[in-house]
Scaffold this motif. Structure first.
Motif, short mmCIF file in Angstrom:
data_model
loop_
_atom_site.label_atom_id
_atom_site.label_comp_id
_atom_site.label_asym_id
_atom_site.label_seq_id
_atom_site.Cartn_x
_atom_site.Cartn_y
_atom_site.Cartn_z
N ILE B 447 0.83 -1.21 0.00
CA ILE B 447 0.00 0.00 0.00
C ILE B 447 0.87 1.26 0.00
CG2 ILE B 447 -0.23 0.10 2.54
CD1 ILE B 447 -3.27 0.64 0.55
N VAL B 448 2.00 1.18 0.71
CA VAL B 448 2.91 2.33 0.78
C VAL B 448 3.40 2.68 -0.62
CG1 VAL B 448 5.22 3.00 1.59
CG2 VAL B 448 3.61 1.97 3.17
N ARG B 450 1.89 1.97 -3.50
CA ARG B 450 0.79 2.49 -4.33
C ARG B 450 0.51 3.95 -3.97
NH1 ARG B 450 -1.42 -2.66 -3.65
NH2 ARG B 450 -2.88 -2.04 -2.02
N MET B 451 0.54 4.23 -2.67
CA MET B 451 0.29 5.62 -2.25
C MET B 451 1.40 6.54 -2.72
SD MET B 451 -1.24 4.96 1.50
CE MET B 451 -1.40 6.64 1.91
N GLN B 742 6.53 3.92 8.74
CA GLN B 742 5.85 3.74 7.45
C GLN B 742 5.64 5.06 6.73
OE1 GLN B 742 2.56 1.36 9.01
NE2 GLN B 742 3.13 -0.30 7.63
N ARG B 745 8.83 5.86 5.21
CA ARG B 745 9.05 4.98 4.07
C ARG B 745 8.22 5.44 2.86
NH1 ARG B 745 8.21 -0.54 6.21
NH2 ARG B 745 6.57 -0.93 4.70
#
Lengths: 240, 829
Positions: B447-448, B450-451, B742, B745
């Protein structure tokens, strides 16, 4: 389930300190839906922030299922929040860079441990809020009510122990608010999930097992009278 | 705000630094020229080589002309081979008074007996004496062409009224006989200075013409001052263009930071508009703020530019000394004009870059000023318009390049339009790229990832400007890098086939690429006769007058070997090498042919010792040693037409089976007692040549680094603006369980991705810029044919550089975002 005792929160204003919350003590039991009332500035959001671990109290204790939140570090509180809490905001606060499906899966994805079964459960919740066919849409393509339904799905998707909601119908028109209320009733109240809702909306009080009111930083249990007030079925707003 | 100021300051510092370095070199040369020219109005100069001092005697005795003074000039080093350079000015103190007053004339305090006597004596300025740590009466060792002489300093001088101390810097004034001894030019003069009255000047010139030796001519004193400008024009212009590139990248930064400042006060502007402040007033406010930022930034930039100038002036001087002529710059010449240019460029660029954000903020209606999503909507819907303008600018740039003929400045304008065109296309590419990479990023980083990818196209109004700034800076760096590499590969290949002999011998010279120092005849004979030496070929470098211009000529002994067509750009139908030995045929280098529009078969008038002679151009050969143009003549023809018999270098072929290193050792020990000579193997001479090449481009490397630094700050400001705008989103993420690690990151992944996109976009732009630099700028500046040599490593490094720069720039905002108090942002509910 949640024990708050002698909670105090103050902010510095120049050389002096201003107390926002003073010696708050209360308990929320498993399966209870508790409504928190209070005028603007009474400290409702501050209290939710501290229960969610996003803010820390000046003194006092917040024990959740035996874990003392005030003793955890920022990262530990985040991990705790990710695992045990679901949060619904007044402004929906969906992530614009993620699709509806990704928004719902966000807490699971962040934990990086979600299995297929958990994902399926999350998607089921999206179906239950009536947006199963909008998974690939981005939030800016949804109406306000739809966005709040996605936000509810996100808060429930990882099956949290406690759901915190800050004015969940505050930004919605009457009809949409009723739809959202129906969903909350079905998914939270009827399923006996534990929930704390800060609101002005007396319609929500009808659902409450207990009503607490924050006044000048102090907490008071007003359950009998509030239940009586809300029983006429009219939606009215308290506060300013 | 501090970052805006820093951005402007850096851009201005680079422009001012380069301008000061260039103008300091020019001023130093002009001062030294003016000092040694004195009050002379004209000078008799030789057609080639030097004048015989008989000419001076004839002038005085046969024409009775009195306002004439003989001069012999040259350069030496004080102390040893690496000591400071001194300019020797040999004069006749008895003829000097009307021209220069250093010796004070016959009535002065100087001991003329000692000055003109048989021992070597001279005068230096007070500051030079202080720098060398010597006083009047002290001995000073001088090193020139491998030989050491000692001179006694008779006196120290102060500058003439009206001249600055700098005019005397590193000047060593000696008697003409002393100069002839020091410069190994017995009976010879560089020129004869003249003062011609304005009345009856034509008659005087006619009278003087009668005693002029063959080839010599009378030229106005002002001619000398313009030499530097002509020689280094392209060199200086290219440096200036590079410095302006830093300013162009700086403009992206200023645009970014001014937008940032609008973003910061979005709600304030909205409220001001709400209470009735007009769009014009808001616009004025933002532009006034930009002007203040520009003023402060430019002022800091000017001060920093002076410091940078100190570093760059050394690099520029070194390059000029290696390539063109000897110039010693003692101090940075602080000109108000140079500083003013910096201020103008800084202020102009800031206000220009702030114009768009000012307009954006004021054009919006009060309610939309409060919503940034308007920007994103606008940039998405205006994508087509931006691409259209970009296409138009690219066409315009190509048209300018095509129409600009030989103008280098206009060529750079054309390239600037192409860069701007690319910058306008970048938002679209960044949009497509980040969308395309999203699934891939999701697969690798969840998800990180994609964001991070979505964050780019969702904040295109910020991220695209940062990506554009970084792309342009990295493309410029890789473009210049490819150009330098291509140039280096071409030079290396050329050196490989040009340097065929095993060993090269030459005396140490003052200018690496134009060594006209001479080897002692006796030493030359000794070397040619040594054991182990199979064949020797001489090289002589001389200055001769060709078509009325002083030109470098290389005199060679053609070796009997196969003709290599690869050496020549164009050849005549006959064997030009044979013709060069038997008749008046010469070759010209590619830059010569370019500069003076010369072709094979053309006739050139060469001023020989016996008068002008016409030579035919037999071939145009590749030569990368000089951008000024060189002519090559066979030794046999040179000896027929000139009296000079010296050699400047020897190429030695070792006998079969002889160890080269051993032969070099033998040559060194055999010549150890005489003239100090540079005796180098083929490999080490090639390496020395490439070292000089690399040194020439050090200044370019410094400029590339500074440009990247400006872009780096651009990315940093863009990310800080994003941080401000994404505060709420990050708070929500934190509320939903995103840990600070996160967050860091995600920001790092996003900036890394922005860097990757910049790096990838910089590859085609960098290749285009390299192609334009090699085939347009280089062609129009120097006329060289260069190979287009693309090292994949350079492109890989460019991508890596972009990623690293972006990651570094993202680190601080990432850290600050991860530490942000999530409740603060949610409080705005």
């Amino acid at each position: 389930m949640l024990h708050v005792s002698n909670l105090r929160k103050s902010y510095s204003e120049g050389s002096s300190e201003r107390d926002v919350l003073t010696n708050l003590s209360f308990t929320i039991n498993r399966g209870e839906l508790v409504v928190l009332l209070g005028r603007s500035g009474s400290g409702k959001s501050t209290l939710l922030n501290m229960i969610s671990g996003m803010d820390v109290p000046s003194s006092g204790s917040i024990a959740f299922q035996g874990t003392e939140l005030t003793e955890l570090s920022d990262t530990e509180r985040t991990l705790f929040r990710r695992q045990h809490l679901g949060i619904i905001f007044q402004s929906f606060n969906l992530i614009p860079t993620l699709t509806v499906e990704e928004n719902v899966l966000l807490p699971l994805e962040l934990s990086e441990t979600a299995d297929i079964e958990q994902r399926k459960v999350a998607m089921d919740v999206l179906h239950e809020v009536g947006l199963g066919d909008r998974g690939s849409s981005f939030p800016d393509r949804l109406s306000g009510g739809e966005q709040q339904r996605v936000a509810i799905a996100r808060a429930l998707a990882h099956n949290p122990s406690l759901i915190l909601a800050d004015e969940p119908t505050g930004n919605l028109d009457l009809r949409t608010a009723e739809t959202v209320m129906d969903i909350l009733q079905r998914l939270v109240h009827d399923d006996r999930r534990t929930m704390l809702i800060a609101t002005h909306d007396r319609e929500i009080i009808r659902l409450a097992d207990r009503v607490l009111e924050l006044q000048a930083g102090r907490m008071e249990d007003v359950t009998p009278e509030m239940n009586g007030l809300g029983s006429n079925g009219e939606r009215e707003r308290t506060g300013d | 705000m501090a970052l805006s100021i820093l951005g402007v300051a850096l851009g201005v510092a680079v422009v001012v630094g380069i301008d000061l370095a260039n103008s300091s070199a020019r001023t130093a040369f002009r001062l030294s020229t003016e000092t040694v020219t004195g009050r002379a109005t004209h000078a008799i100069v030789p057609g080639g080589g030097l004048l015989q001092d008989d000419t001076y005697r004839q002038l005085r005795t046969e024409t009775g002309f009195r306002n004439a003074a003989p001069v012999l000039e040259g350069y030496t080093r004080a102390g040893a081979e690496t000591g400071p350079v001194l300019q020797i000015l040999g004069i006749d103190p008895l003829a000097e008074e009307p021209f220069r007053s250093y010796t004070g004339g016959p009535q002065g305090n100087l001991d003329l007996g000692a000055f003109m006597g048989p021992s070597l004596t001279g005068l230096i300025s007070r500051s030079t004496a202080d720098r060398l740590g010597i006083q009047s009466g002290a001995s000073l060792a001088l090193y020139r062409e491998g030989k050491t002489s000692t001179i006694v300093i008779l006196d120290v001088m102060d500058p003439e009224p009206g001249f600055s101390e700098a005019s005397l810097t590193n000047l060593l004034i000696v008697d003409i006989a002393t100069a002839q001894s020091l410069l190994n030019a017995p009976g010879q003069l560089s020129r004869i200075d003249l003062i011609l009255n304005e009345d009856g000047r034509a008659a005087q010139l006619e009278k003087l013409d009668r005693v002029l030796p063959s080839g010599a001519r009378i030229e106005p004193a002002s001619t000398r001052s313009s030499t530097l400008d002509q020689m280094t024009q392209a060199f200086s212009l290219n440096l200036t263009a590079m410095s302006l590139l830093a300013m162009v990248v700086g403009m992206f930064l200023i645009y970014n930071t001014m937008t940032f400042s609008v973003v910061q006060r979005r709600s304030l502007i909205g409220r001001l508009r709400g209470i009735g402040v007009t769009a014009r007033e808001i616009s004025g406010l933002i532009l006034a703020e930009a002007a203040v930022v520009g003023l402060i930034g430019s002022t800091i930039g000017m001060v920093s530019g002076i410091f940078l100038g100190h570093v760059l002036v050394d690099l520029v001087t070194r390059s000029i000394n290696d390539l063109y002529f000897t110039v010693r710059i003692q101090e940075l010449n602080l000109s108000w004009l140079g500083l003013g240019k910096g201020l103008l460029v800084g202020m102009g660029a800031t206000v220009l870059a702030a114009f768009a954000p000012a307009r954006e903020a004021t054009r919006a209606i009060p309610s939309t000023v409060l919503r940034r999503s308007e920007d994103e909507t606008r940039i998405e819907t205006h994508g087509g318009l931006l691409r259209g303008i970009g296409f138009f600018l690219a066409l315009l740039g190509a048209l300018i390049l095509w129409m600009s003929g030989s103008s280098i400045a206009l060529s750079y304008v054309g390239i600037l339009f192409i860069i701007l065109a690319a910058a306008l296309w970048i938002p679209s590419f960044a949009n497509i790229g980040s969308r395309a990479l999203r699934p891939l990023m999701g697969r690798f980083f969840g998800i990180v990832g994609r964001m991070a990818a979505s964050g780019i196209h969702h904040s295109l109004s910020r991220s695209a400007v940062a990506i554009a700034a970084l792309t342009v800076a990295v493309a410029a760096t890789s473009g210049v890098g490819i150009m330098v590499d291509s140039f280096r590969t071409t030079v290396d290949t050329w050196l490989r086939y040009s340097l065929e002999a095993d060993i090269y011998v030459s005396p140490p010279g003052m200018v690496f690429r134009r060594n006209d120092a001479t080897i002692d005849t006796q030493v030359e004979r000794q070397i040619r006769a040594m054991d182990g030496v199979a064949e020797t070929y001489s090289v002589r470098t001389a200055r001769v007058q060709i078509e009325g211009r002083m030109t470098d000529m290389v005199v060679t002994e053609p070796r009997n070997r196969e003709l290599e067509p690869g050496r020549y750009k164009k050849r005549s139908s006959y064997d030009h090498r044979e013709a060069m030995v038997s008749r008046d045929v010469i070759m010209v280098s590619e830059p010569y042919a370019f500069r003076y529009n010369t072709d094979v078969g053309d006739s050139l008038q060469v001023m020989t010792a016996s008068g002008p002679r016409t030579f035919e151009v037999g071939a145009i050969y590749y030569d990368y040693a000089s951008d000024l143009g060189v002519v090559q003549m066979a030794r046999s023809r040179y000896e027929t037409h000139f009296t000079d018999r010296y050699v400047s270098g020897l190429a030695i072929y070792a006998a079969d089976g002889v160890d080269i290193d051993e032969l070099i050792d033998n040559l060194k020990s055999a010549t150890a007692d005489g003239q100090g000579l540079l005796i180098r193997s083929n490999r080490s001479l090639r390496q020395a040549s490439l070292d000089v090449f690399d040194q020439t481009f050090t200044v370019t490397a410094v400029l590339r680094l500074l440009t990247i630094l400006v872009a780096f700050i651009g990315v940093l400001t863009a990310l800080m603006a994003l941080q401000l705008e994404r505060a709420r989103e990050l708070s929500v993420l934190r509320a939903n369980g995103m840990t600070p690690g996160q967050v860091q990151r995600m920001v790092t992944t996003q900036t890394g991705l922005m860097g990757l996109l910049s790096g990838l976009l910089s590859v085609p732009l960098g290749l285009l810029l390299a192609w334009l630099l090699i085939f347009v700028i280089n062609q129009r500046s120097f006329g060289w044919t260069l190979q287009f040599d693309v090292d994949l490593m350079v492109l890989f490094q460019a991508v890596l550089l972009a990623v690293i720069a972006a990651l570094l720039a993202g680190w601080i905002p990432g850290r600050s975002m991860s530490r942000m108090n999530a409740t603060e942002a949610l409080r705005f509910e």
